[in-house]
Design an enzyme around this catalytic site. Sequence first.
Site, short mmCIF file in Angstrom:
data_model
loop_
_atom_site.label_atom_id
_atom_site.label_comp_id
_atom_site.label_asym_id
_atom_site.label_seq_id
_atom_site.Cartn_x
_atom_site.Cartn_y
_atom_site.Cartn_z
N PHE A 186 47.36 45.63 48.67
CA PHE A 186 46.58 46.87 48.59
C PHE A 186 45.44 46.79 49.60
CE2 PHE A 186 43.23 49.73 47.40
CZ PHE A 186 43.93 50.90 47.18
N ASP A 197 41.31 40.36 54.01
CA ASP A 197 40.75 41.54 53.37
C ASP A 197 40.02 41.06 52.11
OD1 ASP A 197 40.16 43.77 51.89
OD2 ASP A 197 42.08 44.77 52.22
N LYS A 240 33.29 47.51 49.24
CA LYS A 240 32.94 47.54 47.82
C LYS A 240 31.53 47.03 47.50
CE LYS A 240 37.37 48.41 45.85
NZ LYS A 240 38.69 47.94 46.25
#
Length: 422
Positions: free
Chosen positions: A166, A251, A280
């Site tokens: 993802f 990531d 985030k």
Amino acid sequence: MPKCMCERAFFDTRTARKENITTHENSASERIIAQTEKCCAHNYASKHVVVTEGSGARVKDADGREYFDMLSAYSALNFGHRHPEIVAAAEEQLGKITLTSRAFYSELLGEFCAALCTLTGKGMALPMNTGAEAVETALKTARRWGAFVKGVPEGRQRVICCENNFHGRTITVVSMSTDQSARRGYSPFTPGFDVIPYGDAEALAAAVTPDTVAFLFEPIQGEAGIIVPPEGYLKEVRRICSEKGILMIADEVQTGFARTGDMFACDHEGVTPDVYVLGKALGGGIMPVSAVCADEDILGVFEPGSHGSTFGGNPLACAVALKAMEIVRRDDYPRMAREKGELFMSELRSIENDEIKDIRGRGLLIGVEFSVPAAPYVARLAEEGILAKETHERTIRFAPPVNIPIEELNEAIVRIKAAFGK
Ligand SMILES: *Cc1c(COP(=O)(O)O)cnc(C)c1O
């Protein structure tokens, strides 16, 4: 002019979502949910809790019920809701200037990039806003580096990625996805990706060709259901990327900033990727802030006009991210996540429920996998005052704010035991 359908369309929230959390008829929550479902595109199946206030690890819903937030906006809230120092930094910046665009310099951009460099040990940073944009930026970096530095003929650069990854939602990013619900109807896709199994270093070594420029991966796969790779995987990935002359791109949008018990999940094996993708929690739970960090021989491939973002690195973003980076180190968030994670994990392991198939994770990124659909358990958690959500139907992710006070974590554990016990 077509009128908004919102006034007329009728959407019955009670029949729309099976096995959701029960809201009381005519409650404030139910009215808000009904309006949202009428007017907001249905690209999420949100749980039926309307969060209206938050402080630290606690939130309140529209009907005054209190919960512990054990999802933390998928790790964007590592500092909890409205961390007072981050709010103060934002307020101070709101009183000065919020946006300049990169057409001009701004006061904090250099300091923000310098702090990112210190945290990652890299020489340069490229600021963006969302995680997906940072991933796109990393892919652009890899393709340019491949063409300009490695010498792969332009148009032939390939990036290796993993099954069940993802990395976000743009067309290029979902071009790497193996999740049909994320891809259906969106073709034609961006070419140039090779997909290999996750956690399999041999598959990586075998997949590299002279056209390969990078390997993009998550050090722990979050959305896939907290998939922790075998011990030694990150080291092997590092070795293979160096040996074959391709960029190792981690990531760390979800795993970074202490979530897994280290500042970055790659630290677990003492490994440094060539490129960090961050997002985030970097925004301190206040606004989207993301970045790509790498050394100058890699990020130096950009010249003016080659890439950009109107909001990337804006003064408000810099102010909150600087404060977030200060706090994460000063208060030793990695240690907090490690210690609380160990406690949390061992308490979860003590629960007797034969529908629990596996409990896994690292630090405060924990997945509880059931042998049955997890939605009814999510509803029971909400009744106990615990907010969490299942991923891929059967796994419930627990990722509370890293700074959740220990007494609150203990209280949350009692409630989780009540919801999961038989
Ligand atoms: C959430 C996430 C992204 C995308 O971030 P957005 O801000 O939602 O675009 C990318 N990579 C990983 C690993 C993530 O968890």
